[in-house]
Write a protein that holds these residues in place. Structure first.
Motif, PDB file in Angstrom:
ATOM      1  N   ALA B 210      51.325  38.739  44.337  1.00  0.00           N
ATOM      2  CA  ALA B 210      50.680  37.423  44.450  1.00  0.00           C
ATOM      3  C   ALA B 210      50.012  37.266  45.813  1.00  0.00           C
ATOM      4  O   ALA B 210      48.952  36.640  45.907  1.00  0.00           O
ATOM      5  CB  ALA B 210      51.702  36.324  44.234  1.00  0.00           C
ATOM      6  N   ASN B 211      50.613  37.836  46.858  1.00  0.00           N
ATOM      7  CA  ASN B 211      50.002  37.733  48.191  1.00  0.00           C
ATOM      8  C   ASN B 211      48.642  38.433  48.216  1.00  0.00           C
ATOM      9  O   ASN B 211      47.643  37.850  48.623  1.00  0.00           O
ATOM     10  CB  ASN B 211      50.901  38.350  49.258  1.00  0.00           C
ATOM     11  CG  ASN B 211      52.160  37.545  49.514  1.00  0.00           C
ATOM     12  OD1 ASN B 211      53.268  38.049  49.381  1.00  0.00           O
ATOM     13  ND2 ASN B 211      51.995  36.283  49.865  1.00  0.00           N
ATOM     14  N   CYS B 215      43.675  36.743  47.321  1.00  0.00           N
ATOM     15  CA  CYS B 215      42.249  37.005  47.599  1.00  0.00           C
ATOM     16  C   CYS B 215      41.656  38.008  46.607  1.00  0.00           C
ATOM     17  O   CYS B 215      40.605  37.777  46.030  1.00  0.00           O
ATOM     18  CB  CYS B 215      42.064  37.534  49.012  1.00  0.00           C
ATOM     19  SG  CYS B 215      42.215  36.232  50.249  1.00  0.00           S
ATOM     20  N   HIS B 216      42.355  39.124  46.424  1.00  0.00           N
ATOM     21  CA  HIS B 216      41.729  40.227  45.670  1.00  0.00           C
ATOM     22  C   HIS B 216      41.604  39.945  44.171  1.00  0.00           C
ATOM     23  O   HIS B 216      40.807  40.577  43.504  1.00  0.00           O
ATOM     24  CB  HIS B 216      42.501  41.524  45.919  1.00  0.00           C
ATOM     25  CG  HIS B 216      42.368  42.018  47.330  1.00  0.00           C
ATOM     26  ND1 HIS B 216      41.249  42.674  47.778  1.00  0.00           N
ATOM     27  CD2 HIS B 216      43.198  41.900  48.400  1.00  0.00           C
ATOM     28  CE1 HIS B 216      41.402  42.977  49.065  1.00  0.00           C
ATOM     29  NE2 HIS B 216      42.576  42.516  49.467  1.00  0.00           N
ATOM     30  N   GLY B 220      34.634  37.285  44.525  1.00  0.00           N
ATOM     31  CA  GLY B 220      33.374  36.952  43.860  1.00  0.00           C
ATOM     32  C   GLY B 220      33.286  35.497  43.460  1.00  0.00           C
ATOM     33  O   GLY B 220      32.378  35.103  42.742  1.00  0.00           O
ATOM     34  N   GLY B 221      34.237  34.692  43.926  1.00  0.00           N
ATOM     35  CA  GLY B 221      34.131  33.255  43.683  1.00  0.00           C
ATOM     36  C   GLY B 221      35.032  32.719  42.597  1.00  0.00           C
ATOM     37  O   GLY B 221      34.882  31.564  42.195  1.00  0.00           O
ATOM     38  N   GLY B 222      35.986  33.497  42.123  1.00  0.00           N
ATOM     39  CA  GLY B 222      36.904  32.965  41.114  1.00  0.00           C
ATOM     40  C   GLY B 222      37.764  34.056  40.504  1.00  0.00           C
ATOM     41  O   GLY B 222      37.561  35.251  40.749  1.00  0.00           O
ATOM     42  N   ASP B 223      38.689  33.624  39.675  1.00  0.00           N
ATOM     43  CA  ASP B 223      39.617  34.552  39.047  1.00  0.00           C
ATOM     44  C   ASP B 223      38.872  35.539  38.143  1.00  0.00           C
ATOM     45  O   ASP B 223      38.077  35.122  37.290  1.00  0.00           O
ATOM     46  CB  ASP B 223      40.643  33.752  38.234  1.00  0.00           C
ATOM     47  CG  ASP B 223      41.818  34.592  37.783  1.00  0.00           C
ATOM     48  OD1 ASP B 223      41.904  35.763  38.202  1.00  0.00           O
ATOM     49  OD2 ASP B 223      42.655  34.063  37.022  1.00  0.00           O
TER      50      ASP B 223
END
Lengths: 181, 558
Positions: B210-211, B215-216, B220-223
């Protein structure tokens, strides 16, 4: 006499081979879809709702989810289920053909294949119906005509939302009164 | 026609008719067998209930007992100062990494890469949009070019080490979490709670999925937008999604493969390892090795298949493991496949931006960003890849009549370094300078007059973005088609779901577009085919002649 029996058997074998090779493709149809799986499902659902003749959505199943739950993978498969009491009623009221309830509700399968394209799979209701006498043949002929409309798409219209939960459908997608079957 | 022939034909027709009638006859329904009580309508087994037991920590330190962390913190940097009282070298280590600098000098191509420099075909570029983009920087306060990269308390320890799940960095706050409850996204009514920094600080431990995913998974701006093989479904994945990360199985974290030392995380996409050392034996964790520990071969070696499947080991000199073992990506949820910036800016009659959802519930249009397409279970594209990647940077001249490759994966079947890799190819359409023939850095985020997401004015947005980035701009822009490739390496499927032989060794198989290699089943040689069929035909003729002679001679003998 030997030649007579031999010819008869040869005829049986000949038709058997033909049936073995072609019955599958006669009983079921597969057509490519110009859209992705979800959009194809959504457009079929919309067509069913607009089809009239008592057609209602009966459910949406995703058999690939069961494979995932078991730790495996399957390319997306979604089954749109639809029913019309106008067509199901007469069959369900006749003891001699009530076993055909196993074919209810009417299912249209939308799936992706390894070429990355989306396909639609359907039963050839018209041909299938002819096997079960005039009552079923007549009804299934009508079902086949409606079914053909379900998979006619107007690409100029915007993609409708996919209806995931069907009113009246249970957890597995099988409906109660809501679906009409 | 003789009577014998007529009789034989009649019998043939009668047999055929009988067979047809039999086939079409109504069959009696089979006897009904009662279902077992409790039998469900689906084939899926019931999922065992979670035990709810808390896993015992094996750490030698309980951070909730540290006095330095038992106080009220007003900001992230305050927490970092407390961390640094014990972990004296941590910030210095971080500040040498790409996670901090967002810079990477590729030793092969000599290109300066990293988020700070590249222009991609997702949100395009960081420059002039730092306040927004640095929600994914492991630091606090990077809002413009004046950011102090040397200040140790600017390092964000919590985003990688907290374990409460309550610490969230919101775009627009320059890398800070909200210090008071705030509505996000704006005008949605959704409230993001300010984290209890003391509680968060006391929860720190080893980095979890989760950490890293904070971010990863959301690049690109979303899940699920960017990578295709990284999204939030990997937080708690099932076996089907990733055999290594399966929460009920091996339960790998990202760090199990990306084995980190001194905060340096191996396995960057800016310098990927396409092929591990030849004939590598698996080097188990703990051994001193200098090669990339995040490759498949690092654990599995170069001949990973057992003796009974030894033929598969012959493939490892040409195929990346991922090619067979990640048959599709985005198996947990759809990933974004295209982004067309040229359609952005449409507004309602009232002048408001709007969104349109596609059939799958994902945004198909957003006034701020343009049109998108999404897809799940995507069949990868396959390319030869030797680990070398060339980027189209802000000073690279482009040809607008062709699709511009944001990154070009080099590789050849003959260089001895390349393997066939699966990739996600992301298609875009984005602004470029029609005079200078270069990609443009747009200024998208901000409350100022030139931010595109505020005023929807490309002229102002592009001029400001290029001015801040210090790149020459003619003031003339158009939109150019672009492609960006992403190697697929996560979401490894169970072995039973690996590609079968026929999925590649066939005319229209997975590798139909991969050139430079002869593949039985896919390729053919006309001369060889004619020769082979000729032999087969001659054999058939021989059999017929031999059989004919035998029949004739037997009749004569009879």
């Amino acid at each position: 006499m030997l030649k007579l029996i031999g010819g008869f058997i040869a005829g049986l074998v000949f038709v058997g081979v033909l049936a073995y090779n072609f019955m599958g493709s006669l009983m079921f149809r597969e057509i490519p879809s110009p859209f992705g799986v979800e959009e194809t499902v959504a457009r079929i659902q919309q067509n069913i709702q607009n089809a009239g003749n008592g057609w209602t959505l009966a459910g949406l199943r995703n058999p690939a989810k069961a494979v995932e739950a078991d730790g495996g993978n399957a390319l997306p498969v979604m089954m749109v289920e639809a029913c019309s009491t106008k067509y199901s009623g007469p069959i369900l009221r006749d003891d001699t053909v009530r076993f055909l309830s196993i074919l209810m509700p009417c299912k249209i399968s939308v799936y992706k294949k390894n070429d990355g394209k989306t396909y639609i799979g359907m039963m050839n209701a018209g041909l299938m119906g002819k096997m079960f006498g005039p009552l079923v043949g007549g009804i299934m002929g009508q079902v086949a005509k409606d079914q053909a409309k379900f998979v006619q798409f107007d690409a100029s219209k915007p993609a409708p939302p996919m209806i995931k939960a069907t009113p009246g459908a249970g957890a597995g997608g099988a409906p109660g009164a809501g679906g009409g079957c | 026609m003789s009577s014998r022939t007529r009789i034989a034909l009649s019998a043939l027709v009668a047999g055929a008719a009988l067979a047809v009638l039999t086939a079409f006859a109504t069959t009696a329904p089979a006897p009904v067998v009662a279902a077992k009580p409790g039998a469900a309508g689906t084939t899926a087994p019931a999922v065992p209930a979670a035990t709810g037991e808390k896993k015992e920590s094996i750490s030698t330190a309980d951070h909730s007992k540290f006095k330095e962390l038992q106080k009220e913190f007003k900001s992230g940097p305050e927490v970092t100062k407390a961390c640094l009282t014990c972990h004296t070298e941590a910030a210095k280590q971080i500040q040498k990494t790409q996670h901090w600098t967002w810079e990477f000098l590729n030793p092969d191509t000599k290109q300066t890469l990293g988020k700070k420099h590249i222009i991609n075909n997702f949100c395009t570029a960081v420059e002039s949009n730092q306040k927004f983009c640095t929600a994914c920087h492991i630091g606090y306060g990077w809002e413009d070019q004046k950011f102090d990269f040397t200040k140790q308390e600017n390092v964000d320890c919590l985003v990688c080490h907290e374990s409460t799940g309550t610490y969230r960095k919101i775009p627009g706050l320059s890398g800070h979490p909200p210090y008071k409850d705030m509505e996000f996204p704006p005008h949605t009514g959704k409230i993001v709670k300010a984290p209890d920094l003391a509680k968060v600080a006391q929860s720190v431990g080893k980095t979890s999925r989760a950490n890293c995913g904070a971010c990863h998974f959301y690049g690109g701006g979303g899940d699920a937008v960017k990578h295709g093989d990284l999204d939030s479904t990997l937080k708690n994945p099932g076996k089907y999604l990733d055999i290594h990360m399966d929460k009920k199985g091996l339960n790998f974290t990202c760090g199990t493969c990306h084995m980190t030392a001194g905060h340096k995380v191996p396995g960057s996409r800016y310098a990927p390892t396409a092929a591990d050392i030849k004939d590598a034996a698996p080097h188990l964790r703990g051994k001193m090795v200098t090669t990339n520990p995040a490759t498949c071969q690092a654990c599995h070696g170069a001949k990973p298949h057992p003796a009974k499947m030894a033929r598969l080991n012959d493939h490892t000199s040409k195929l990346a493991c991922q090619t067979c073992h990640i048959p599709e990506y985005a198996r947990g949820q759809p990933t974004k496949m295209s982004w067309d910036w040229s359609t952005a800016g449409k507004l309602t009659p009232e002048g408001k931006p709007f969104k349109v959802q596609g059939s799958d519930g994902h945004d198909a249009y957003d006034s701020k960003k343009g049109n998108f397409t999404w897809e799940s279970h995507v069949i990868p594209e396959y390319i030869w890849f030797n680990g070398k990647v060339d980027y189209t940077l802000s000073d690279t001249k482009l040809d607008p009549t062709k699709v511009v490759q944001i990154n070009r994966f080099e590789g050849s079947p003959n260089d001895g370094k390349s393997l066939i890799w699966p990739v996600k190819v992301f298609h875009g359409q984005q602004p470029y300078d029609t005079v200078n023939k270069t990609l443009i850095v747009p200024h998208t985020f901000g409350a100022d007059d030139s931010a595109y997401w505020t005023n929807f004015d490309w002229d102002k947005s592009l001029a400001e973005g290029m001015k801040v980035a210090g790149i020459p701009y003619s003031g003339q822009y158009g939109f150019v088609k672009t492609e960006m490739s992403w190697p697929i390496t996560h979401m490894v499927a169970p072995k039973a779901d690996a590609l079968s032989c026929a999925q590649c060794h066939s005319k229209n198989g997975r590798l139909k577009g991969v050139q430079g290699i002869y593949m039985p089943g896919r390729d053919s040689n006309k001369m060889l085919d004619i020769f082979g069929w000729g032999i087969a035909l001659l054999a058939l003729i021989g059999v017929l002649i031999h059989g004919g002679i035998r029949i004739i001679t037997r009749k004569h003998e009879g």
